[in-house]
Design a protein around this motif. Structure first.
Motif, mmCIF file in Angstrom:
data_model
loop_
_atom_site.group_PDB
_atom_site.id
_atom_site.type_symbol
_atom_site.label_atom_id
_atom_site.label_comp_id
_atom_site.label_asym_id
_atom_site.label_seq_id
_atom_site.Cartn_x
_atom_site.Cartn_y
_atom_site.Cartn_z
ATOM 1 N N LYS A 243 0.831 -1.209 0.000
ATOM 2 C CA LYS A 243 0.000 0.000 0.000
ATOM 3 C C LYS A 243 0.862 1.254 0.000
ATOM 4 N N ILE A 244 1.968 1.190 0.757
ATOM 5 C CA ILE A 244 2.884 2.339 0.780
ATOM 6 C C ILE A 244 3.446 2.565 -0.622
ATOM 7 N N GLY A 247 0.515 3.902 -2.872
ATOM 8 C CA GLY A 247 0.095 5.249 -2.480
ATOM 9 C C GLY A 247 1.169 6.281 -2.747
ATOM 10 N N SER A 248 2.434 5.926 -2.482
ATOM 11 C CA SER A 248 3.500 6.919 -2.608
ATOM 12 C C SER A 248 3.784 7.274 -4.063
ATOM 13 N N GLU A 250 1.579 8.467 -6.032
ATOM 14 C CA GLU A 250 0.778 9.664 -6.277
ATOM 15 C C GLU A 250 0.386 9.789 -7.768
ATOM 16 N N LYS A 254 7.058 7.962 -9.079
ATOM 17 C CA LYS A 254 8.397 8.410 -8.703
ATOM 18 C C LYS A 254 9.348 8.362 -9.885
ATOM 19 N N THR A 260 11.387 3.779 -4.520
ATOM 20 C CA THR A 260 12.229 3.403 -3.377
ATOM 21 C C THR A 260 11.734 2.108 -2.732
ATOM 22 N N GLN A 261 10.433 1.940 -2.685
ATOM 23 C CA GLN A 261 9.890 0.725 -2.084
ATOM 24 C C GLN A 261 10.372 -0.511 -2.856
ATOM 25 N N LEU A 264 14.653 -0.671 -3.005
ATOM 26 C CA LEU A 264 15.250 -0.993 -1.710
ATOM 27 C C LEU A 264 14.631 -2.235 -1.089
ATOM 28 N N PHE A 266 11.700 -3.068 0.003
ATOM 29 C CA PHE A 266 10.691 -3.088 1.049
ATOM 30 C C PHE A 266 9.477 -3.865 0.548
ATOM 31 N N PHE B 48 1.283 8.273 2.204
ATOM 32 C CA PHE B 48 2.103 7.110 1.847
ATOM 33 C C PHE B 48 3.480 7.547 1.357
ATOM 34 N N ARG B 49 3.555 8.713 0.745
ATOM 35 C CA ARG B 49 4.871 9.222 0.316
ATOM 36 C C ARG B 49 5.754 9.420 1.558
ATOM 37 N N ARG B 51 5.449 7.876 4.367
ATOM 38 C CA ARG B 51 5.786 6.579 4.953
ATOM 39 C C ARG B 51 6.871 5.888 4.144
ATOM 40 N N SER B 52 6.878 6.088 2.822
ATOM 41 C CA SER B 52 7.920 5.443 2.033
ATOM 42 C C SER B 52 9.260 6.127 2.281
ATOM 43 N N GLU B 53 9.233 7.449 2.508
ATOM 44 C CA GLU B 53 10.481 8.147 2.855
ATOM 45 C C GLU B 53 10.984 7.665 4.206
ATOM 46 N N ASN B 55 10.513 4.879 5.515
ATOM 47 C CA ASN B 55 11.048 3.529 5.328
ATOM 48 C C ASN B 55 12.515 3.560 4.952
ATOM 49 N N ARG B 56 12.860 4.438 4.004
ATOM 50 C CA ARG B 56 14.178 4.315 3.408
ATOM 51 C C ARG B 56 15.210 5.223 4.055
#
Lengths: 378, 639
Positions: A243-244, A247-248, A250, A254, A260-261, A264, A266, B48-49, B51-53, B55-56
């Motif tokens: 979900k992260i 959602g990230s 947007e 990116k 990054t998820q 890296l 995750f 969520f952006r 939260r992803s930041e 995370n890393r």
């Protein structure tokens, strides 16, 4: 001979989508499977160093898949029809074999050792169920107003035994697919209203014993779906990270290779089950929405193809295959967005994996073959 | 294909409408997925952006090396050494409980203790964040953990800098100690520089000069992958070492002072009267600041609390000054001209006032004494008489001018200000109207530094400094310079002498008082002959003894045994040298030491010997005496 008339009957729009969607998948897969140092890819005959091994392999699988699809399209529909019960029968026998002699891996018994090769009969069984139901129902269609209770016995008897066998492995994902395709084929032909009402009631009554019968990890997945923060390090971890990732992304994402998820790690299983999250993270709503639209158009076309088939067998086979692919697609995307439980189903035409690509392409080959061939066209 | 179905259908079933229904179901499903996608990416996208930041990105802090402290000649009094901690990353162990058990076996520690440390504050811990299980362990423990590392996944040894005290207890009260930052510090004015678990000064200069010593922690924002492995760096702030302090302390003098107080309770303060620089500050018994770097046991605490080891008697201990106070009385007598230096007072051994007898310490009496001989012999009756002439408020005014009844302003926390009584104080201190009246009889006690009078050894040293330096009350200094870690220009402004006040007493009057003090040490009948220093220095010492009563004489005469020691007088000596050009003031206080001339004067003598011996050694040609070896200084002190 496959005449020009046959080719004309092919739905070019659907075919274009079937090429287009895997190409999108390849782009995403390149990023998801990217390994900066380059990874040695062992192709049995020679080795090459590539920066994204899954990308390279998937490219080969797709090439192979197109060949398989073309071959499947050329199988005469009559042979398909005649071998329907045979394929189904072999599938069920293999499942029984798995139950008796199967290899346990990751806590479930899914693989059957056959001499030099081990096979996983699940894909085979799905196709067998579709073919057998199509043949059975095209020969014994329901009466006016749809299936009655008695009329349901035969089709249910076709899909229920393999479904139970698969569920016992346990492979909940495949069992659900078999159940889904059986149910949708029946519904496609129509069911009387009181049967529907009874089925719903039965389902409600069976919910509790089914819940009890699930394995702990399966129940955990369903619980964590509704409350992923309950145990963010455990069962909910995959859903949360996915979900992260989604959602990230947007609106515009990116950027290619910038997730990054994904990069890296995750995000778990990001080349297979969670490939859609990679797409959503790196390409945003624009990219993920576009791919969703491509799938939507593909399924609408396939349903249209099914409806236009000249004979009921072909209609039901095309519809069944479409139904399976639709189920896979919706469950997979729903899963990565945290609205459906994690069941380990790949995204058709998108996820990395040879068997997924080849079986999907084979099924689609049947779709084109059956829909394009004139009844009695030989 | 001869089954009787019409094209595109079976009897009564319109497959086209069924297909349309299926198409609608498909469209709705995809609509649902698209809505969910919109909700996640557009509705909740920013969340969520973040939260992803989160995370890393991890922020890693690098503790700054703390500034060292040296004495005035550059000898290190506090430095840093590496300390080994045993840490544990839970995620790296397949089964943390098994690892803890194994670690317990290897080190002979109960597993429950380790488990408790691991669980502490677990909720605040991040994934892959290490947890300290054991602090500042021995090299033996490090060796045992390292040799078993394959059986201890997730366990590792980390190195952090901790304080090293080359002279153990020496100057412990001045230097202070470090401990994990307290809640108050974490929330206080320096809160930005502290993280939970950071070490912070808790006492002494470590506390009061925290800001200079601390430095700035380095900060790195690193990118980590899901395994917590570092894969890149975004930004970093370099670590800035703390400033080092050059103290005014002279290690040789400090060492001699501590040696002289060995086995006693009390305090020594030595300072340069011209600048106010503190050369030695001792409070005995002391503590070893190193014990605070590890885990304190209950035994450690009881050791610390026994005999008030943590009390810095030089600035926190308040004692009646006894006869030392007469020095300042004389200055007041001369400045107020209540008696000429020659005026004689007859001392028959006691003083009668309003029908009550006030004894002189010499029962047989001193006979006729004048200002100078009264100081040399410490005649109480002379000062009783003059005290009555001055009145308590005048005495207060002069005492306050010499800096009593106020903080000295030394760079240490929790200083006590002592008390000089006055009529105003009495009005303020007591509630009942009857108690608020000042009785003339009370002035008699005050005039010999008894009664409610209480001072700290540092206040005495500062006041005596002003008597011998021409009337300037100097701020006592502990820091000469703050040396920036980057090798920049040392900040010497902290070490600039500060004249806090000029006492309203003429130079001639102060010279008369000093002449009496020289007599105290050097003339027959003087009370502090033992304050003299080694003759080889050719230095004349001046000073004044004090024997401060703890309880009334009658009560003391009745007491026996241990109680008797409790009631024994505090012994004072406040001296300076050389008499003609004072360079050092030394004040010694020995709690329950008895007579000042017998118990305290030898202490100051030893300190002064070390001071002049050390100076001679430094001035000597380099081949003859290597100056900075502890053994040399000790020799100097013993001479």
């Amino acid at each position: 001979m496959i005449a020009a008339r046959t080719l004309r009957k092919i739905d070019w729009m659907a075919l274009a989508l079937i090429v287009c969607i895997p190409l999108c998948g390849l782009v995403v897969l390149y990023s998801a499977g990217f390994h900066p140092g380059g990874r040695l890819l062992d192709l049995a005959i020679f080795e090459i160093s590539v920066t994204s091994a899954p990308f390279a392999k998937q490219l080969l699988f797709l090439g192979l898949g197109i060949a398989v699809m073309s071959a499947a399209a050329m199988i005469p529909s009559d042979i398909v029809r005649r071998s329907a019960y045979l394929i189904y029968g072999i599938g069920v026998i293999l499942l029984v074999g798995v139950a008796l002699f199967g290899i346990v891996s990751n806590g479930s018994r899914r693989w059957l050792p056959l001499g030099v090769v081990t096979i996983q009969p699940a894909e085979f069984v799905k196709l067998g169920v579709i073919l057998a139901m199509a043949r059975m129902l095209s020969e014994h269609p329901p009466g006016r107003g749809g299936f009655s209770f008695m009329g349901l016995i035969r089709p249910v008897l076709i899909f229920l035994p393999p479904m139970m066998l698969v569920a016992r492995q346990p492979d909940l994902g495949t069992a659900l697919v078999i159940g889904w395709v059986g149910a949708t084929i029946i519904l496609f032909l129509g069911v009387r209203r009181r049967v529907v009402v009874c089925a719903l009631l039965c389902g409600a009554l069976l919910a509790v014993p089914i819940w009890r019968g699930l394995h702990d990890y399966q129940r955990q997945r369903i619980i964590s779906l509704f409350n992923p923060d309950l145990d963010p390090r455990g069962a909910g971890y995959h859903i949360n990270q996915s979900k992260i990732a989604v959602g990230s992304g947007e609106l515009f994402g990116k950027g290619f290779m910038q997730g990054t998820q994904t990069q890296l790690e995750f995000l778990p299983e990001h080349t297979t089950d969670f490939i859609f999250s990679v797409l959503a993270e790196e390409w945003g709503f624009v990219g993920a929405g576009a791919v969703l639209f491509l799938y939507l158009v593909l399924f609408q076309r396939l349903i249209m193809v099914a409806a236009r088939c000249r004979d009921l067998f072909a209609t039901l086979v095309v519809f069944g295959i479409t139904s399976v692919l639709f189920f896979h697609t919706v469950v997979n995307i729903g899963m990565v967005m945290g609205v459906l439980p994690v069941v380990g189903i790949p995204l058709p035409l998108f996820s990395y994996g040879g068997s997924s690509v080849l079986s999907t392409m084979f099924s689609l080959g049947l779709v084109f073959g059956l829909s394009a061939q004139q009844r009695g066209g030989r | 294909m001869t089954r009787g179905q019409s094209q595109n259908g079976i009897k009564g079933v319109d497959l086209r409408s069924r297909a349309s229904l299926a198409a609608v179901v498909v469209a709705l499903s995809f609509g649902g997925l698209a809505a969910r996608l919109w909700f996640l990416q557009i509705g909740q996208g920013a969340v969520f952006r973040d939260r992803s930041e989160h995370n890393r990105l991890k922020t890693v802090y690098i503790p700054p090396p703390r500034g060292v402290m040296t004495d005035r000649h550059g000898e290190e009094l506090v430095s840093n050494r590496p300390s080994f901690n045993i840490e544990f990353i839970r995620e790296d162990a397949p089964n943390p409980s098994v690892v803890l058990e194994k670690l317990g076996d290897v080190l002979g520690i109960d597993k429950a203790v380790l488990a408790e440390r691991l669980e502490k504050n677990r909720a605040r811990r991040q994934r892959f964040e290490p947890k300290v299980l054991l602090k500042d362990v021995s090299r033996d423990v490090v060796a045992r953990v390292s040799s078993n590392r394959y059986a201890l996944p997730g366990v590792f040894v980390s190195v952090t800098p901790v304080r090293r005290y080359p002279y153990q207890e020496m100057a412990a009260h001045v230097l202070g100690y470090l401990r994990e930052a307290t809640k108050a510090q974490l929330e206080g004015p320096l809160s930005e520089t502290f993280l939970p678990g950071d070490l912070a000064g808790q006492y002494g200069l470590e506390l009061s000069l925290e800001r200079a010593l601390r430095g700035q922690r380095g900060k790195q924002q690193i990118v980590v992958n899901a395994l917590g492995t570092r894969v890149g760096e975004l930004a970093s702030e370099p670590v800035v070492s703390g400033h080092s302090l050059e103290l005014t302390i002279d290690r040789g003098v400090q060492e001699a002072a501590e040696h002289a107080l060995e086995g006693k309770r009390g305090s020594v303060v030595a300072l340069d009267p011209k600048t106010g620089e503190i050369l030695a500050m001792v409070s005995a018994p002391a503590f070893n600041p190193a014990i605070f770097s590890g885990d304190l046991s209950p035994g450690d605490w009881s050791h610390l609390s026994a005999e008030k080891r943590m009390l810095n008697r030089a600035i926190q201990g308040t004692y009646p000054p006894g006869s030392v106070f007469k020095v300042f009385m004389e200055a007041a007598i001369l400045a107020e001209k209540v008696a000429s230096p020659e005026e004689r007072v007859h001392c028959p051994g006691s003083y009668w006032f309003k029908g009550r007898e006030y004894r002189c310490h010499k029962k047989s009496g001193h006979g006729a004494v004048n200002l100078r001989s009264a100081l040399i012999q410490s005649c109480d009756v002379y000062f009783y008489t003059m005290g009555q002439r001055l009145g308590v408020d005048t005495i207060y005014r002069y005492a306050a001018a010499f800096g009593f009844d106020e903080l000295t302003g030394v760079e240490l926390d929790h200083e006590a200000k002592g008390l000089i009584p006055s009529t105003e104080w009495k009005r303020r201190a007591f509630k009942r109207a009857g108690d608020q009246k000042w009785y003339a009889g009370e002035t008699i006690s005050v005039s010999i530094g008894q009664g409610a009078v209480s001072v700290t050894p540092l206040q005495i040293a500062r006041a005596l400094g002003s008597v011998v330096n021409g009337g300037r009350v100097m701020k006592p200094l502990l820091v000469r310079a703050i040396n920036p870690s980057n090798g920049g220009v040392p900040d010497r402004s902290v070490g600039e002498p500060v004249v806090q006040r000029q006492v309203p007493v003429s130079d001639a009057a102060l010279a008369l008082v000093r002449s009496g003090m020289v007599g105290v040490v050097n003339e027959p009948g003087g009370t502090a002959r033992r304050a003299q220093v080694d003759q080889s220095f050719g230095v004349m010492v001046g000073g004044k003894t004090g024997t401060a009563q703890v309880v009334g004489l009658k009560r003391r005469e009745l007491a026996t045994g241990k109680e008797a020691h409790q009631y024994e007088d505090h012994a004072w000596f406040a001296g300076y040298a050389p008499a003609e050009d004072p360079q050092i003031v030394v004040v010694a206080l020995v709690e329950h030491g008895g007579h000042g001339g017998a118990a305290a004067a030898p202490v100051t003598s030893e300190v002064m010997n070390a001071f002049f011996g050390g100076r001679r050694a430094r001035l000597a040609p380099s081949g003859e005496a290597s100056t900075e070896h502890p053994a040399d200084s000790k020799e100097g002190g013993a001479r």
